[in-house]
Design a protein around this motif. Structure first.
Motif, mmCIF file in Angstrom:
data_model
loop_
_atom_site.group_PDB
_atom_site.id
_atom_site.type_symbol
_atom_site.label_atom_id
_atom_site.label_comp_id
_atom_site.label_asym_id
_atom_site.label_seq_id
_atom_site.Cartn_x
_atom_site.Cartn_y
_atom_site.Cartn_z
ATOM 1 N N ALA A 115 41.258 39.433 34.514
ATOM 2 C CA ALA A 115 41.358 40.012 33.169
ATOM 3 C C ALA A 115 41.719 41.497 33.265
ATOM 4 C CB ALA A 115 40.047 39.827 32.410
ATOM 5 N N PHE A 116 41.072 42.222 34.188
ATOM 6 C CA PHE A 116 41.412 43.637 34.405
ATOM 7 C C PHE A 116 42.895 43.753 34.759
ATOM 8 C CE2 PHE A 116 36.879 44.703 34.789
ATOM 9 C CZ PHE A 116 36.853 45.998 34.303
ATOM 10 N N ASP A 117 43.352 42.903 35.680
ATOM 11 C CA ASP A 117 44.739 43.001 36.154
ATOM 12 C C ASP A 117 45.737 42.658 35.049
ATOM 13 O OD1 ASP A 117 43.732 43.699 38.621
ATOM 14 O OD2 ASP A 117 43.887 41.694 39.468
ATOM 15 N N LYS A 118 45.431 41.615 34.251
ATOM 16 C CA LYS A 118 46.366 41.197 33.202
ATOM 17 C C LYS A 118 46.427 42.215 32.067
ATOM 18 C CE LYS A 118 46.344 36.224 34.032
ATOM 19 N NZ LYS A 118 45.770 34.915 33.634
ATOM 20 N N VAL A 119 45.268 42.759 31.705
ATOM 21 C CA VAL A 119 45.237 43.758 30.634
ATOM 22 C C VAL A 119 45.977 45.026 31.092
ATOM 23 C CG1 VAL A 119 43.664 45.360 29.434
ATOM 24 C CG2 VAL A 119 43.244 42.902 29.359
ATOM 25 N N ALA A 120 45.760 45.419 32.343
ATOM 26 C CA ALA A 120 46.447 46.612 32.864
ATOM 27 C C ALA A 120 47.960 46.394 32.872
ATOM 28 C CB ALA A 120 45.958 46.921 34.276
ATOM 29 N N ARG A 121 48.349 45.176 33.186
ATOM 30 C CA ARG A 121 49.778 44.864 33.209
ATOM 31 C C ARG A 121 50.369 44.965 31.803
ATOM 32 N NH1 ARG A 121 51.760 39.472 36.288
ATOM 33 N NH2 ARG A 121 53.973 39.663 35.957
#
Ligand code: KG4
Ligand code: ZN
Length: 328
Positions: free
Chosen positions: A184-190
């Motif tokens: 979730a952190f990675d997708k939101v940052a993307r």
């Protein structure tokens, strides 16, 4: 390729204590890692070759590239680890390898290498669960931990609450229904165009933002209270970004990062505390890449202090993937 030495330290207790020289190998995702444990007590080598700079241009881990990259670096890393420990390949008495879960092609490189080494040297090979490795990073950092302990394991691939009742005696209380916390952190940052991996970037931005600036959901999942869900939160962030774009409004990046992180941290912390209370456990253990999150550590520390619980988490270098946690 970035190659760093994780911390050298003394291990208090190990599953390979009767062997003199044991090599650990980790290749489940985008870190190739090799460690050597001496007499089950001393980390004589601990190397991590991160592929992050390679995957950054794609905004996430590309499995095929990860496998090839593991293949490129693993032999050099083994040579360097032997050099660091001051031993020869023939001195090894055993091999421990991370056997999954993880990316199949990536795991295959570490497992095949470990098998080949064990076969050619005629020494024992032990396959260990990667998530169990994350849990044991806490033994590496703190020495023996008494059971029972409640485990909150949060990584790029998993989010789980576990009741740890003894070595190898784990009860899975709940896990994510969709995205893992790190995912979730990675997708939101993307989506926010912040780069990869998103966790450390959002963590840093969140420190300067207002966590109440954007109203975001918390998935409490009343029917399965120990499970997690982060996909609704991710969609809510995407909606905010899309609406801002349509209305030509500015997003305050730090505030959105802080609001997103606050939602993840609140759910993780609250569920861990409730589970500890329900199962009468006096200790909580945090593990996995997301355990490096400053907001999560702080929130858990505060809540555990108030509730009179002991909290364990590894230093940041042992939260993300490494081979020391596998060999120990
Ligand atoms: O444990 P790990 O290295 O690999 C897996 O087993 O998945 O975890 C990697 C995950 C990534 O999703 C990354 O964004 C997240 O851990 N991560 C963090 C932080 N550092 C790494 N998430 C939040 N805050 C951090 N400081
Ligand atoms: Zn991991």
């Amino acid at each position: 390729m970035a190659q760093c030495k994780a911390e050298q330290q003394t291990v208090v207790q190990s599953k390979t204590a009767e062997f003199q020289w044991v090599m650990g190998i980790e290749s489940s995702c985008d870190e190739t890692a090799v460690a050597i444990l001496q007499d089950g007590t001393k980390l004589a080598a601990n190397l991590v070759a991160s592929q992050i700079p390679i995957h950054q241009i794609y905004g996430g881990v590309v499995p095929e590239i990860a496998s090839r990259q593991h293949l490129e670096v693993i032999n050099g890393l083994i040579d360097q680890a032997l050099k660091d420990a001051g031993i020869k390949l023939e001195d090894l008495d055993g091999i421990v390898v991370s056997q999954g879960p993880g990316l199949v092609g990536a795991l295959l490189v570490g497992v095949s290498t470990a098998k080949a080494l064990a076969y050619s040297l005629n020494i024992p090979l032990l396959g260990v669960n990667h998530m169990e490795g994350h849990i044991y990073a806490n033994w590496l950092a703190h020495g023996p931990i008494d059971f029972p302990v409640l485990g909150l394991i949060v990584s790029g691939g998993h989010t789980a609450l576990m009741l740890l009742e003894g070595h190898g005696q784990y009860r899975l209380l709940g896990q994510t229904r969709d995205d893992a916390a790190g995912e979730a952190f990675d997708k939101v940052a993307r989506a926010m165009k912040l780069g990869y991996p998103g966790g450390p970037i959002i963590d840093k931005l969140a420190m300067q933002g207002n966590p109440a600036a954007y109203e975001l959901p918390r998935a409490w999942l009343a029917d399965t209270p120990w499970d997690f869900s982060f996909s609704g939160l991710k969609t809510a962030v995407l909606n905010i970004l899309n609406q801002a774009q349509m209305r030509d409004e500015e997003i305050v990046t730090e505030d959105l990062a802080a609001s997103f992180q606050a939602s993840v941290v609140e759910v993780l912390t609250e569920k861990a505390l409730r589970a500890a209370e329900q199962f009468g456990v006096k200790q909580i253990l945090l593990a996995g890449g997301v355990a490096a999150n400053m907001g999560l550590r702080q929130a858990l520390e505060d809540r555990c202090r108030q509730a009179g619980l002991k909290l364990y988490y590894p230093p940041a270098a042992l939260c993300t993937d490494n081979a020391a946690m596998i060999v120990m």
